[in-house]
Design an enzyme around this catalytic site. Structure first.
Site, PDB file in Angstrom:
ATOM      1  N   CYS A  42       0.819  -1.211   0.000  1.00  0.00           N
ATOM      2  CA  CYS A  42       0.000   0.000   0.000  1.00  0.00           C
ATOM      3  C   CYS A  42       0.855   1.265   0.000  1.00  0.00           C
ATOM      4  O   CYS A  42       0.652   2.165  -0.807  1.00  0.00           O
ATOM      5  CB  CYS A  42      -0.933   0.000   1.203  1.00  0.00           C
ATOM      6  SG  CYS A  42      -2.033   1.422   1.255  1.00  0.00           S
ATOM      7  N   CYS A  47      -1.516   1.678  -2.980  1.00  0.00           N
ATOM      8  CA  CYS A  47      -2.527   2.715  -2.731  1.00  0.00           C
ATOM      9  C   CYS A  47      -1.970   4.129  -2.732  1.00  0.00           C
ATOM     10  O   CYS A  47      -2.513   5.020  -3.399  1.00  0.00           O
ATOM     11  CB  CYS A  47      -3.206   2.473  -1.378  1.00  0.00           C
ATOM     12  SG  CYS A  47      -3.446   0.756  -0.931  1.00  0.00           S
ATOM     13  N   LYS A  50      -0.059   5.331  -6.043  1.00  0.00           N
ATOM     14  CA  LYS A  50      -1.069   5.315  -7.108  1.00  0.00           C
ATOM     15  C   LYS A  50      -2.022   6.493  -6.970  1.00  0.00           C
ATOM     16  O   LYS A  50      -2.340   7.169  -7.948  1.00  0.00           O
ATOM     17  CB  LYS A  50      -1.850   4.002  -7.056  1.00  0.00           C
ATOM     18  CG  LYS A  50      -3.028   3.937  -8.014  1.00  0.00           C
ATOM     19  CD  LYS A  50      -4.051   2.938  -7.515  1.00  0.00           C
ATOM     20  CE  LYS A  50      -4.721   3.425  -6.248  1.00  0.00           C
ATOM     21  NZ  LYS A  50      -5.658   2.414  -5.681  1.00  0.00           N
ATOM     22  N   TYR A 182      -9.282  -3.718 -11.073  1.00  0.00           N
ATOM     23  CA  TYR A 182      -9.197  -2.312 -10.679  1.00  0.00           C
ATOM     24  C   TYR A 182      -7.824  -1.711 -10.932  1.00  0.00           C
ATOM     25  O   TYR A 182      -7.704  -0.524 -11.270  1.00  0.00           O
ATOM     26  CB  TYR A 182      -9.611  -2.138  -9.219  1.00  0.00           C
ATOM     27  CG  TYR A 182      -8.613  -2.652  -8.202  1.00  0.00           C
ATOM     28  CD1 TYR A 182      -7.686  -1.796  -7.633  1.00  0.00           C
ATOM     29  CD2 TYR A 182      -8.608  -3.982  -7.807  1.00  0.00           C
ATOM     30  CE1 TYR A 182      -6.768  -2.243  -6.701  1.00  0.00           C
ATOM     31  CE2 TYR A 182      -7.699  -4.445  -6.882  1.00  0.00           C
ATOM     32  CZ  TYR A 182      -6.773  -3.585  -6.334  1.00  0.00           C
ATOM     33  OH  TYR A 182      -5.865  -4.045  -5.419  1.00  0.00           O
ATOM     34  N   GLU A 186      -7.359   1.614 -13.168  1.00  0.00           N
ATOM     35  CA  GLU A 186      -6.796   2.811 -12.558  1.00  0.00           C
ATOM     36  C   GLU A 186      -5.587   3.326 -13.333  1.00  0.00           C
ATOM     37  O   GLU A 186      -5.469   4.530 -13.605  1.00  0.00           O
ATOM     38  CB  GLU A 186      -6.420   2.518 -11.105  1.00  0.00           C
ATOM     39  CG  GLU A 186      -7.637   2.351 -10.211  1.00  0.00           C
ATOM     40  CD  GLU A 186      -7.298   1.900  -8.812  1.00  0.00           C
ATOM     41  OE1 GLU A 186      -8.148   2.064  -7.916  1.00  0.00           O
ATOM     42  OE2 GLU A 186      -6.191   1.369  -8.594  1.00  0.00           O
ATOM     43  N   HIS A 450     -27.697  20.507  -0.669  1.00  0.00           N
ATOM     44  CA  HIS A 450     -27.949  20.966  -2.036  1.00  0.00           C
ATOM     45  C   HIS A 450     -27.113  22.195  -2.360  1.00  0.00           C
ATOM     46  O   HIS A 450     -26.969  23.090  -1.534  1.00  0.00           O
ATOM     47  CB  HIS A 450     -29.438  21.303  -2.198  1.00  0.00           C
ATOM     48  CG  HIS A 450     -29.806  21.706  -3.585  1.00  0.00           C
ATOM     49  ND1 HIS A 450     -29.938  20.784  -4.613  1.00  0.00           N
ATOM     50  CD2 HIS A 450     -30.054  22.929  -4.119  1.00  0.00           C
ATOM     51  CE1 HIS A 450     -30.263  21.433  -5.715  1.00  0.00           C
ATOM     52  NE2 HIS A 450     -30.338  22.741  -5.454  1.00  0.00           N
ATOM     53  N   GLU A 455     -26.518  14.187  -2.389  1.00  0.00           N
ATOM     54  CA  GLU A 455     -27.935  14.298  -2.042  1.00  0.00           C
ATOM     55  C   GLU A 455     -28.808  13.387  -2.891  1.00  0.00           C
ATOM     56  O   GLU A 455     -29.937  13.057  -2.510  1.00  0.00           O
ATOM     57  CB  GLU A 455     -28.408  15.744  -2.180  1.00  0.00           C
ATOM     58  CG  GLU A 455     -28.562  16.234  -3.606  1.00  0.00           C
ATOM     59  CD  GLU A 455     -29.177  17.628  -3.703  1.00  0.00           C
ATOM     60  OE1 GLU A 455     -30.142  17.907  -2.966  1.00  0.00           O
ATOM     61  OE2 GLU A 455     -28.675  18.430  -4.508  1.00  0.00           O
TER      62      GLU A 455
END
Length: 461
Positions: A42, A47, A50, A182, A186, A450, A455
């Protein structure tokens, strides 16, 4: 019998670091062995670097988007060497930080690779393969993580993995990406955003198999809009190195042979537990093989192997291969074995994200999984797809997808999925609601912020 340590941890990645520090906090004598940089996949080659590259790749879009908001257009230029150097410096800083954390916790760091001699004894080996010392431990935790794998193809040695992507001295002008998971998605987005031409070869129709269908479709369509040359239903037959140093990708699509010439090939077809050289047979540790042929360390719900004093956490067990899961497993192991606080980890409703472009995130069951579990007639799906407000002035085509999968009778929300900017940040919050058993009525009763994308999850009808 007297041992050198109460706990010896093999691997200073996410799970090993978490377990060793937690165990030491309970007064255990702990050592951890790591022959690479401290931090694991990681921090060192996953992670963290990246995500830094993801950030870097998005600036190219921001420069062009700004024109729609009245900013004068500029012609940006990437300094690849400067970017890679900056990322590497941050990785080294974080690695040193983790070393300092180990010292503060009272964990002894041994900069070697470890391998079993017998169930309680380990040899510590340097990078040259020379044995430096032997140690014994009452309990041993294996936390060696995983490593990228390559298929058995002619010329596959000419490809690189995600590990080498962070070390490329020059930016490839044209990159081929193999794989549909993934990592491949990515890096395809990263390299396209940084200015490379990207050809993404898929074996199937869509990337991200196993994710909700709307996520698969949304990311696929977004990749094409992002300028990635996605080629589905391709069978790669070989890679060939040309005299000029290019790589020729030979493949078949719909029964027809084709070739594509590129500067580099990223092989991102999957990962597997990094078990080579551990000497697990010397310790009598049993392994398991899944339906895809991936070999992993077999453990029970308490992370214990068939040997009563040997445990394993994280990607080397090939259960849920996520950094936060490895950390949670490591801490649960330490609490149970050294803190007199026995507990296990729940693997339900673990959120996950793909830092693709567009970004995607999920928690809970996909629509297909929900229908398989409770029956199609018992599942309600609430979905909205729309152009995000941000792009109302940029003129670009973009689409956000938000989705809730609900059990009809109880109205429990079984899954939440999103494709679009900040999907990971939004789904992280929704994961708390799902963990607490939220219903569709709970979502409906929540007032939205909003204007925001988030939302939409509380206004779905």
């Amino acid at each position: 019998m007297s041992y050198d340590y109460d706990l010896f941890v093999i691997g200073a990645g996410s799970g090993g670091l978490a377990a060793s520090k937690r165990a030491a906090s309970y007064g255990a004598r702990v050592a951890i062995a790591e022959g690479d940089k401290v931090g694991g996949t990681c921090v060192i080659r996953g992670c963290v670097p990246k995500k830094l590259l993801v950030y870097a790749s998005k600036f190219s879009q921001l420069f062009t988007d700004a024109a729609g908001y009245g900013w004068r257009a500029v012609t940006p230029k990437l300094d690849w060497e400067r970017l890679i150097r900056a990322v590497d410096n941050e990785v080294n800083r974080l690695s040193q930080l983790h070393i300092s954390y180990l010292a503060k916790a009272g964990v002894e760091l041994l900069p070697f690779f470890a391998r079993f001699v017998d169930p309680h004894t380990l040899e510590l080996v340097d990078r040259n393969g020379q044995v430096q010392r032997r140690v014994t431990a009452a309990k041993i935790l294996i936390a060696v993580g995983g490593e990228a794998i390559k298929p058995n193809l002619p010329g596959i040695e000419h490809s690189i993995t995600s590990r080498e992507m962070f070390l490329l001295p020059k930016q490839p002008k044209r990159l081929a990406v193999l794989g549909g998971g993934y990592i491949s998605v990515e890096f395809a987005g990263i390299m396209r955003g940084l200015g490379s031409e990207v050809i993404h070869f898929l074996r199937g129709d869509r990337p991200l198999r196993g994710f909700d269908q709307d996520i698969q479709d949304g990311v696929y369509e977004g990749m094409i809009r992002h300028g990635i040359d996605v080629r589905p239903q391709c069978h790669i037959s070989s890679l060939k190195l040309t005299k000029k140093g290019k790589i020729r990708v030979c493949y078949e699509q719909q029964g027809q042979p084709y070739e594509a010439k590129v500067d580099a090939v990223l092989c991102a077809v999957g990962r597997a537990p990094n078990l080579q050289g551990l000497g697990l047979d010397q310790a009598g540790v049993h392994l398991s093989t899944n339906s895809q042929g991936i070999v992993a360390i077999a453990v029970d719900e308490a992370y214990r192997t068939n040997q009563d004093h040997i445990f394993a956490v994280g990607d080397c067990t090939n259960r849920v291969n996520l950094t936060p899961v490895a950390i949670a497993e490591g801490r649960a192991f330490a609490d149970t074995q050294f803190g007199n606080l026995p507990r296990t980890l729940s693997y339900d409703n673990i959120p996950s994200a793909v830092f693709s472009q567009p970004e995607a995130a999920s928690v809970g069951l996909s629509e297909a999984q929900a229908k398989a579990k409770v029956g199609a007639e018992n599942v309600l799906v609430y979905r909205a797809a729309f152009r995000p407000m941000y792009h109302s002035l940029t003129g670009k085509e973009a689409k956000v997808v938000v989705k809730l999968v609900v059990e009809k009778q109880t109205e429990w929300v079984l899954g939440a999925h999103m494709v679009g900017d900040n999907a990971a940040e939004i789904i992280q919050g929704i994961a708390i609601a799902l963990k607490m058993g939220a219903t569709k009525k709970d979502f409906d009763a929540t007032i939205g912020i909003h204007p925001s994308t988030a939302e939409e999850f509380v206004t779905l009808r």
